[in-house]
Design a protein around this motif. Structure first.
Motif, PDB file in Angstrom:
ATOM      1  N   LYS A  51      -5.032  53.524  10.836  1.00  0.00           N
ATOM      2  CA  LYS A  51      -4.416  52.854   9.685  1.00  0.00           C
ATOM      3  C   LYS A  51      -5.430  51.971   8.957  1.00  0.00           C
ATOM      4  O   LYS A  51      -5.589  52.048   7.733  1.00  0.00           O
ATOM      5  CB  LYS A  51      -3.224  51.993  10.145  1.00  0.00           C
ATOM      6  CG  LYS A  51      -2.186  52.727  10.965  1.00  0.00           C
ATOM      7  CD  LYS A  51      -1.039  51.837  11.375  1.00  0.00           C
ATOM      8  CE  LYS A  51      -1.439  50.691  12.303  1.00  0.00           C
ATOM      9  NZ  LYS A  51      -1.867  51.148  13.653  1.00  0.00           N
ATOM     10  N   SER A  52      -6.110  51.115   9.733  1.00  0.00           N
ATOM     11  CA  SER A  52      -7.097  50.217   9.110  1.00  0.00           C
ATOM     12  C   SER A  52      -8.202  51.029   8.470  1.00  0.00           C
ATOM     13  O   SER A  52      -8.660  50.719   7.367  1.00  0.00           O
ATOM     14  CB  SER A  52      -7.710  49.283  10.146  1.00  0.00           C
ATOM     15  OG  SER A  52      -6.711  48.469  10.692  1.00  0.00           O
ATOM     16  N   THR A  53      -8.632  52.068   9.158  1.00  0.00           N
ATOM     17  CA  THR A  53      -9.725  52.880   8.640  1.00  0.00           C
ATOM     18  C   THR A  53      -9.339  53.496   7.297  1.00  0.00           C
ATOM     19  O   THR A  53     -10.126  53.488   6.344  1.00  0.00           O
ATOM     20  CB  THR A  53     -10.096  53.968   9.657  1.00  0.00           C
ATOM     21  OG1 THR A  53     -10.358  53.342  10.919  1.00  0.00           O
ATOM     22  CG2 THR A  53     -11.326  54.736   9.213  1.00  0.00           C
ATOM     23  N   PHE A 171      -3.173  45.339   2.171  1.00  0.00           N
ATOM     24  CA  PHE A 171      -2.954  44.342   3.234  1.00  0.00           C
ATOM     25  C   PHE A 171      -3.143  45.014   4.577  1.00  0.00           C
ATOM     26  O   PHE A 171      -2.479  46.000   4.882  1.00  0.00           O
ATOM     27  CB  PHE A 171      -1.517  43.802   3.163  1.00  0.00           C
ATOM     28  CG  PHE A 171      -1.226  42.989   1.936  1.00  0.00           C
ATOM     29  CD1 PHE A 171      -1.248  41.606   1.987  1.00  0.00           C
ATOM     30  CD2 PHE A 171      -0.912  43.614   0.737  1.00  0.00           C
ATOM     31  CE1 PHE A 171      -0.963  40.853   0.850  1.00  0.00           C
ATOM     32  CE2 PHE A 171      -0.635  42.860  -0.398  1.00  0.00           C
ATOM     33  CZ  PHE A 171      -0.660  41.479  -0.347  1.00  0.00           C
ATOM     34  N   ASP A 172      -4.048  44.485   5.402  1.00  0.00           N
ATOM     35  CA  ASP A 172      -4.221  45.056   6.736  1.00  0.00           C
ATOM     36  C   ASP A 172      -3.658  44.102   7.782  1.00  0.00           C
ATOM     37  O   ASP A 172      -4.325  43.167   8.205  1.00  0.00           O
ATOM     38  CB  ASP A 172      -5.700  45.349   7.016  1.00  0.00           C
ATOM     39  CG  ASP A 172      -5.879  46.172   8.286  1.00  0.00           C
ATOM     40  OD1 ASP A 172      -4.864  46.480   8.941  1.00  0.00           O
ATOM     41  OD2 ASP A 172      -7.035  46.508   8.615  1.00  0.00           O
ATOM     42  N   GLU A 173      -2.445  44.355   8.181  1.00  0.00           N
ATOM     43  CA  GLU A 173      -1.771  43.532   9.189  1.00  0.00           C
ATOM     44  C   GLU A 173      -1.903  42.047   8.866  1.00  0.00           C
ATOM     45  O   GLU A 173      -2.385  41.260   9.672  1.00  0.00           O
ATOM     46  CB  GLU A 173      -2.339  43.831  10.577  1.00  0.00           C
ATOM     47  CG  GLU A 173      -2.137  45.291  10.930  1.00  0.00           C
ATOM     48  CD  GLU A 173      -2.340  45.565  12.399  1.00  0.00           C
ATOM     49  OE1 GLU A 173      -2.259  44.610  13.184  1.00  0.00           O
ATOM     50  OE2 GLU A 173      -2.544  46.736  12.748  1.00  0.00           O
ATOM     51  N   ALA A 174      -1.427  41.696   7.701  1.00  0.00           N
ATOM     52  CA  ALA A 174      -1.619  40.347   7.193  1.00  0.00           C
ATOM     53  C   ALA A 174      -0.933  39.290   8.046  1.00  0.00           C
ATOM     54  O   ALA A 174      -1.266  38.114   7.959  1.00  0.00           O
ATOM     55  CB  ALA A 174      -1.126  40.270   5.756  1.00  0.00           C
TER      56      ALA A 174
HETATM   57 MG   LIG Z   1      -5.923  48.133  12.368  1.00  0.00          MG
END
Ligand SMILES: [Mg+2]
Ligand SMILES: Nc1ncnc2c1ncn2[C@@H]1O[C@H](COP(=O)(O)OP(=O)(O)OP(=O)(O)O)[C@@H](O)[C@H]1O
Lengths: 251, 464
Positions: A51-53, A171-174
């Motif tokens: 997901k982050s990637t 937003f990455d796991e804000a």
């Molecule tokens: Mg991640």
């Protein structure tokens, strides 16, 4: 229920057959995804699914191995593209805030507009104060990030990401790094932003929030989009076994 | 012939009169009691004699304190007209120089600690250890009788340290040139002589062979006059006999009298450290960034630089730059250049590591956040990463600055006139080793404390 009202058929983000590997580790194995203007897309999935990637490929914080990514009309995969220019159109909020500790809150927000000569110092300060007002932290303008709570830090980080007036927010796991009692205030700010018609992609573990704010939910597993759909449908009636399995663990 | 600095001056010869002429005379830096500095002034038997002769004969002298070998080199190249440096008249030297009449009869003598009543003759040395100066007549003589009397000879290279080791008891006696010894005793070095002097070489004033004959003749005439008038004996006595010679008698006097020279030394120490550290910072930034660069060649160059200068002693580079480089390249390298090169390259290697460590200790998320705002790599480094890295680097940099300041004392080995070197010059003249070192130590300590305070203040001020 989708709360986002301002949507059009304008495609803001286009991802085609995106592959990303770290050495021999194939993390993204062919992602296809479009995000329309004003759309709020939540990406969910197990840890390590990429997901982050995926998010970091959208503004090229990661080099793209193959495939095509077009953001706000810019072909990110084109080597000739001015990536700094693209990034000014895309705001990003990180799990660990990444505020600049040697600057005051307002300087954090003013940095990009002033350094990129978008506006003068006075104007940038005015704009910073407006943004702080929006996230409810105007009185913290001169504070150092270290003196803020986690929730406050993330709200400042959101204000900073908005400083260049981007058309897209990532937003990455804000809220993952926050104490539970601070999650609400940050989600509130994100929700308000969604209501203004901002195009957003959120990676999140907050299923309730995804359900409430998303126009579309994307479930990722093992580097591919396993299933996607409107929140009601994806959460209420998941089709894939992997989705069912994942949701049964997190809900 | 009147002299201008550096001009060849061999024109003053033949039957011309020396009256009203100015001669340039080379001498050693410190060879007490013949020449040494006292309160910054050159003094000593050679100096007093030369000045008295010049006055008597009506000529002027301009003295250049060059060091023994350098003075002879200057004489050979006609940069000076004559040399007076406690120099023994030898057959080899007579081949190239013309000597005056001997003006001093030297010789070796043995001394023991003043409170030692057991050793009164060579016979008492059986099974004991004595000290003598490396390569000097004292060593030759001591070794020649060592077997006969059954004692050991340990060689040291400075009179002052030899005397200290006799007082400290690591040797029972010292064999040294009689005038040096007599002068030391007159200065209260805590020793006493117990044997007669063994006649040795005699000292003479030298000019180039066949040149400056008028000067040489005037020297001989003047010397004879001084001997006749008794002034010669007075000069000798003032250094060798009078125990209350014009020397500091207590610690406070020593402090006051040595202060001008020590302050010059401190100034040179601070200056060479400051210049070197400024260069080291520039080198360190360049090589530090090269070390984190993605380019393998740049990284390799930086790593090699750091490894070379961290992996070799500072002193080696001091010798290399001062003695080696001029021979390899033919360039003239001043002691300042050699000193600054040595210190800055050494500190530069350490600063490069500090810079690398500082930048790498900044959370990568900082650079990402800045880049994600659309700032380029250079701007992001400048505005976001380096200010934070610098803050983390500051204590290490202050530490390195202090190390460099202390390391600069090693430059005394190439004759750089820094603080400890000045201290050595002082105790070489007055033999008060411990007290002088104590003063030097206190000055270093105060300077470093002040520097630390200043640096910490600046740190607080700029790295809030
Ligand atoms: Mg991640
Ligand atoms: N810079 C990197 N170098 C090497 N491997 C990486 C790097 N970044 C991520 N990975 C690997 O890529 C895979 C996917 O990571 P990613 O962070 O995208 O997962 P994620 O879905 O965001 O997980 P999480 O929910 O834990 O944040 C993981 O196996 C991870 O180890």
């Amino acid at each position: 229920m989708s709360t986002s009202t301002v949507q059009s058929d304008n495609v803001k983000i286009q991802v085609k057959d995106l592959h990303k590997s770290f050495g021999s580790n194939n993390v993204l194995k062919g992602i296809d995804m479009d995000v329309r203007e004003g759309e709020v897309v939540c990406v969910i999935g197990p840890s390590g699914s990429g997901k982050s990637t995926l998010l970091r490929c959208l503004n090229k914080l990661e080099d793209i191995t193959s495939g095509k990514v077009v953001v706000d009309g810019f072909d990110v995969t084109d080597p000739k593209v001015d990536i700094n220019e693209v990034r000014r159109h895309v705001g990003m909020v990180f799990q660990h805030f990444n505020l600049f500790p040697h600057m005051s809150v307002e300087e954090n927000i003013m940095l990009a507009p002033v350094e990129l000569k978008k506006m003068g110092k006075a104007e940038a300060r005015e704009r910073a104060l407006e943004l702080l007002e929006r996230v409810g932290l105007r009185e913290k303008a001169n504070a150092r990030p270290a003196s803020l709570s986690g929730g406050q830090k993330q709200r400042v980080a959101i204000a900073r990401a908005l400083a260049m007036a981007p058309g897209i927010m990532l937003f990455d796991e804000a809220t993952s790094a926050l104490d539970p009692e601070m999650v609400g205030e940050v989600l509130q700010v994100i929700k308000e932003l969604a209501d203004t018609g901002m195009t957003m992609v959120l990676v999140t573990h907050e299923m309730g929030f995804a359900r409430e704010v998303a126009d579309r939910v994307v479930f990722m597993a093992d580097g591919v989009v396993c299933e996607q759909g409107e929140p009601e449908q994806l959460f209420g009636n998941p089709q894939q076994a992997r989705t069912q399995d994942f949701l049964s663990k997190v809900l | 012939m009147a002299l201008v600095v550096g001009a060849p001056s061999a024109l003053a010869q033949g039957s011309e009169s020396v009256e009203g002429q100015t001669y340039v005379i080379g001498t050693d830096t410190t060879f007490a009691p013949f020449e040494f500095r006292q309160n910054g002034e050159l003094t000593g038997i050679d100096m007093d004699l030369l000045r008295a002769i010049a006055e008597d004969q009506g000529f002027e002298v301009e003295i250049r304190s060059l060091g023994f070998n350098a003075a002879l080199a200057a004489l050979s190249s006609n940069q000076v007209d004559g040399v007076i440096a406690g120099m023994s008249i030898t057959d080899e030297r007579k081949e190239i120089y013309d000597f005056s009449e001997p003006y001093f009869e030297s010789g070796v003598q043995m001394a023991v600690a003043a409170n030692n009543d057991e050793i009164t003759s060579y016979e008492d040395l059986k099974g004991k250890t004595v000290v003598a100066k490396t390569g000097a007549e004292g060593e030759t003589y001591a070794k020649s009788i060592a077997e006969e009397y059954g004692f050991q000879v340990k060689s040291l290279d400075q009179s002052a340290t030899m005397y200290e080791s006799v007082k400290a008891g690591s040797a029972v006696a010292v064999f040294d040139d009689y005038p040096v010894l007599a002068y030391g005793i007159a200065q209260g070095n805590g020793l006493k002589t117990v044997t007669d002097k063994v006649p040795g070489g005699s000292y003479g004033f030298a000019v180039n062979k066949g040149e400056n004959t008028a000067l040489l003749a005037a020297f001989n005439d003047g010397l004879a006059e001084l001997k006749a008038s008794g002034e010669y004996q007075q000069i000798l006595d003032s250094y060798l006999a009078d125990p209350t010679a014009a020397q500091p008698s207590n610690f406070f006097d020593l402090l006051v009298k040595s202060m001008p020279a020590l302050m010059t030394g401190l100034w040179h120490t601070l200056l060479v450290t400051a210049i070197s550290f400024a260069i080291a910072m520039a080198l360190g930034l360049i090589f530090g960034f090269m070390k984190i660069s993605g380019n393998i060649v740049l990284r390799g160059i930086a790593t090699t630089f750091v490894n070379i200068f961290r992996g070799t002693p500072l002193l080696l580079w001091a010798f290399m730059f001062y003695f080696g480089l001029p021979q390899l390249t033919g360039w003239e390298i001043s002691v300042w250049t050699a000193g600054v090169l040595t210190l800055s390259l050494n500190a530069g290697a350490y600063v490069a590591e500090i810079v690398r460590g500082g930048i790498q200790s900044v959370d990568p998320g900082q650079l990402e956040a800045s880049r994600s705002l659309g700032l380029g790599y250079g701007k992001s480094m400048q505005k976001v990463v380096i200010p934070q890295a610098f803050k983390m680097m500051t204590p290490s940099l202050i530490n390195q600055l202090i190390i460099s300041l202390k390391d600069s004392s090693l430059l005394l080995a190439i004759g750089f006139t820094e603080l400890l070197y000045q201290g050595q010059q002082i105790y070489a003249a007055n033999f008060r080793v411990t007290e002088t070192l104590l003063i030097v130590g206190i000055i270093y300590f105060i300077a470093i404390m002040a520097l630390t305070k200043l640096a910490n203040y600046a740190d607080r001020r700029f790295n809030k």
